[in-house]
Design a protein around this motif. Structure first.
Motif: not given
Length: 245
Positions: A49-50, A96-98, A100, A133, A135
């Motif tokens: 996520e981060h 960051a993971n996209s 969310t 970010s 996320a």
């Protein structure tokens, strides 16, 4: 006429492709007849996520791209973005993971197509130009509210599993279309156009698809004057699981 745009907000060519597509829309006389829908796609679902790494470190370490090649690639993308009025800042970009962010996009789609477009544009801006970010809950809340969602709707996006189901439905649709890289544009559920094409190519594709909108001819690739092989779909600049052009 339905226009689906499969995109990942962590994809630099997706932002450029969207900007070029909107340039084409300004010249398309039937733009008010288009139902534009963003479809969720993830280039790297394994991202945390981060992530503490810089974009350059991430591409080198995870994608296995040599550092020199990464620097050249990012410089090229930054220059192309600049031509579209975008100010990419890869030094400040937060990896960051996209996932969310896609939840928020899906919730916005349930409000209106315009709300989803605004969310998508603000997410792109936050990620590539503002060093924020995608996320971060506070960032997502601000973007959602600025795009016309209520705070309650934003919280629903972040907490209700139905929006994850909506993401998975888009991913399944992308697989059914054979999408392996983004951006990928599907016009009238029949014509596929890959990558951040020039505005003129988008305009020609829209015109062709719209003219045949009521004919329902078999699925076939968009062919324009720029194609060397009339039997091959155009391949514009895009991002895939192993990196970006």
């Amino acid at each position: 006429m339905k226009v689906q745009i499969f995109s990942d907000v962590g994809c630099p060519w997706c932002y450029i492709g969207w900007r070029r597509f909107t340039t084409a829309l300004e010249q398309f006389p039937h733009r008010d007849q288009l139902d534009i829908q963003f479809g969720s796609f993830q280039l790297d679902p394994s991202l945390p996520e981060h992530d503490h790494r810089s974009e350059s470190e991430y591409l080198s370490q995870v994608k296995g791209i040599p550092a020199k090649q990464v620097a050249q690639m990012l410089a090229h993308v930054t220059a192309q973005a600049k031509e579209e009025g975008l100010d990419y800042d890869f030094d400040s970009l937060v990896v960051a993971n996209s996932w969310t962010a896609h939840r928020l996009i899906q919730r916005a789609k349930a409000v209106s197509a315009d709300a989803a477009i605004q969310v998508e544009e603000r997410l792109f801006n936050a990620h590539f130009e503002r060093g924020e970010s995608i996320a971060d809950v506070a960032v997502l809340t601000r973007i959602g509210v600025e795009s016309g969602l209520t705070e309650e709707q934003v919280q629903e996006a972040l907490n209700d599993a139905q929006w994850e189901d909506a993401i998975r439905a888009d991913l399944a649709q992308a697989r059914a279309y054979g999408v392996t890289g983004v951006p990928f544009f599907v016009l009238d559920e029949r014509y596929g156009l890959s990558g951040a094409q020039p505005p003129a190519t988008f305009l020609q594709a829209l015109t062709q698809a719209y003219q045949e909108h009521t004919q329902r001819s078999p699925l076939k690739p968009i062919v324009t004057d720029a194609a060397d092989d009339a039997d091959a779909a155009l391949q514009g600049q895009a991002c895939g699981p192993n990196g970006c052009d």
